[in-house]
Enzyme design. Structure first.
Site, PDB file in Angstrom:
ATOM      1  N   LYS A 213      39.237  62.742  53.615  1.00 50.12           N
ATOM      2  CA  LYS A 213      38.184  63.633  53.107  1.00 50.12           C
ATOM      3  C   LYS A 213      36.864  62.907  52.906  1.00 50.12           C
ATOM      4  O   LYS A 213      36.812  61.684  52.829  1.00 50.12           O
ATOM      5  CB  LYS A 213      38.671  64.338  51.844  1.00 50.12           C
ATOM      6  CG  LYS A 213      39.631  65.476  52.235  1.00 50.12           C
ATOM      7  CD  LYS A 213      39.982  66.411  51.136  1.00 50.12           C
ATOM      8  CE  LYS A 213      40.850  67.541  51.726  1.00 50.12           C
ATOM      9  NZ  LYS A 213      41.520  68.312  50.683  1.00 50.12           N
ATOM     10  N   ARG A 248      49.690  65.323  51.158  1.00 56.32           N
ATOM     11  CA  ARG A 248      49.321  66.079  52.359  1.00 56.32           C
ATOM     12  C   ARG A 248      48.383  65.196  53.182  1.00 56.32           C
ATOM     13  O   ARG A 248      47.249  64.961  52.787  1.00 56.32           O
ATOM     14  CB  ARG A 248      48.624  67.382  51.926  1.00 56.32           C
ATOM     15  CG  ARG A 248      48.250  68.309  53.076  1.00 56.32           C
ATOM     16  CD  ARG A 248      47.547  69.552  52.562  1.00 56.32           C
ATOM     17  NE  ARG A 248      47.173  70.426  53.645  1.00 56.32           N
ATOM     18  CZ  ARG A 248      46.078  70.288  54.379  1.00 56.32           C
ATOM     19  NH1 ARG A 248      45.233  69.294  54.141  1.00 56.32           N
ATOM     20  NH2 ARG A 248      45.818  71.128  55.363  1.00 56.32           N
TER      21      ARG A 248
HETATM   22  N1  HH2 Z   1      42.923  70.569  51.985  1.00 52.98           N
HETATM   23  C1  HH2 Z   1      42.592  71.216  53.109  1.00 52.98           C
HETATM   24  C2  HH2 Z   1      43.352  72.319  53.546  1.00 52.98           C
HETATM   25  N2  HH2 Z   1      44.429  72.733  52.847  1.00 52.98           N
HETATM   26  N3  HH2 Z   1      45.872  72.504  50.994  1.00 52.98           N
HETATM   27  C3  HH2 Z   1      46.207  71.880  49.863  1.00 52.98           C
HETATM   28  N4  HH2 Z   1      47.255  72.292  49.151  1.00 52.98           N
HETATM   29  N5  HH2 Z   1      45.487  70.802  49.394  1.00 52.98           N
HETATM   30  C4  HH2 Z   1      44.404  70.329  50.056  1.00 52.98           C
HETATM   31  O1  HH2 Z   1      43.771  69.358  49.563  1.00 52.98           O
HETATM   32  C5  HH2 Z   1      44.012  70.988  51.254  1.00 52.98           C
HETATM   33  C6  HH2 Z   1      44.782  72.091  51.707  1.00 52.98           C
HETATM   34  C7  HH2 Z   1      41.428  70.753  53.894  1.00 52.98           C
HETATM   35  O2  HH2 Z   1      41.750  69.713  54.722  1.00 52.98           O
HETATM   36  P1  HH2 Z   1      42.142  69.850  56.270  1.00 52.98           P
HETATM   37  O3  HH2 Z   1      43.310  70.752  56.467  1.00 52.98           O
HETATM   38  O4  HH2 Z   1      42.329  68.480  56.785  1.00 52.98           O
HETATM   39  O5  HH2 Z   1      40.863  70.442  56.959  1.00 52.98           O
HETATM   40  P2  HH2 Z   1      40.418  71.937  57.322  1.00 52.98           P
HETATM   41  O6  HH2 Z   1      40.414  72.780  56.100  1.00 52.98           O
HETATM   42  O7  HH2 Z   1      39.019  71.741  57.887  1.00 52.98           O
HETATM   43  O8  HH2 Z   1      41.369  72.497  58.324  1.00 52.98           O
END
Ligand code: HH2
Length: 268
Positions: A213, A248
């Protein structure tokens, strides 16, 4: 130190996720990535069809379903041992994914995005991740403010856990998540990670999603992906030491290795 760390591998079936957008957009690359993450030690694969990165726009329900359901199905066909988690705030998407074999719901709105979600999760008897977010993805990073970020995030999650249990979700199926990067400045993220014990005290398993992040890039003054991996590993180990149990992450192997070493030190 608590129980063994559990790794949740991230599978973003999106063209626009912040660090891996487009990499696994399409059935074959997505299912291959799921298999790779399982081989590297993931227990759970978190499938998401809508980016929630700062500034992102929502996708339609139909598009979300079109992206995620075939991936859930094919992953389970190829690797039936997979625990699939569905990253959605829409009850209809969660329901379709559960019907396709998913076993966990990951709701970044902590049941606030769709009035039907709590009932669905209760009825299916599945674990649900309740994540804290201030505002919504489109605008959440504009000027996030808290009087006391730890108290406010803890109180929010305690209330949402209570709401879930009130709707019939079993207490043992509730997982809490501080929502790193969701309406938080660098200092808010660092403070929450430092004081994770305040969430752990609520008595539910705590999940941390800090992988790659932007706060890590800010802290290290680098946008280099490797720097974000080192930062992610430091975050996972610190979070584990403070009581988080589910991680995650994008990079499963290095996180598993770092956490295995941390767990061994903790046991010694
Ligand atoms: N962060 C993201 C998406 N889903 N779910 C939980 N429970 N906790 C998190 O910190 C979280 C999440 C965002 O990260 P990422 O999936 O890598 O990116 P994007 O939202 O751009 O797909």
């Amino acid at each position: 130190m608590g129980p063994d760390p559990v790794l949740m591998g991230i599978l973003n079936v999106t063209p626009d996720s912040f660090s891996d957008g487009g990499d696994f957009f399409g059935l074959e690359p997505a299912v291959m990535q799921a298999g790779r993450m399982l081989d590297e030690g993931a227990r759970i694969v978190d499938v998401g069809g809508e980016s929630t990165r700062p500034g992102s726009d929502p996708v339609s329900r139909e598009e979300e379903l079109r992206r995620v359901i075939p991936v859930v199905r094919s992953t389970l066909e190829t690797r039936p041992e997979t625990i699939v988690s569905i990253d959605t705030y829409r009850a209809s998407t969660a329901e379709a994914a559960l019907d396709a074999g998913a076993q966990v719901v990951n709701d970044v709105t902590a049941l606030g995005g769709d009035p039907k979600m709590a009932g669905l999760v209760a009825e299916r008897g599945c674990p649900v991740v309740l994540m804290h977010m201030l505002g919504e993805p489109k605008t959440m990073q504009e000027n996030p403010r808290y009087e006391d970020v730890v108290r406010e995030v803890r109180d929010f999650l305690a209330k949402r856990a209570e709401r879930a249990v009130g709707a019939g979700v079993e207490e043992e199926n509730v997982i809490l998540d501080p929502g790193i990067g969701f309406g938080k400045t660098l200092m808010h993220n660092l403070t929450l990670l430092n004081r994770l014990d305040a969430l752990v005290e609520l008595g539910f398993p705590v999940l941390v999603g800090a992988s790659r992040k932007s706060f890590l890039g800010k802290l290290l003054d680098s946008d280099d992906a490797e720097a974000r991996l080192s930062g992610t590993l430091a975050t996972s180990v610190m979070a584990y030491e403070r009581g988080a149990t589910i991680f995650r992450v994008h990079d499963v192997r290095p996180n598993r290795e770092a956490l295995e070493v941390a767990a061994a030190i903790g046991r010694a």
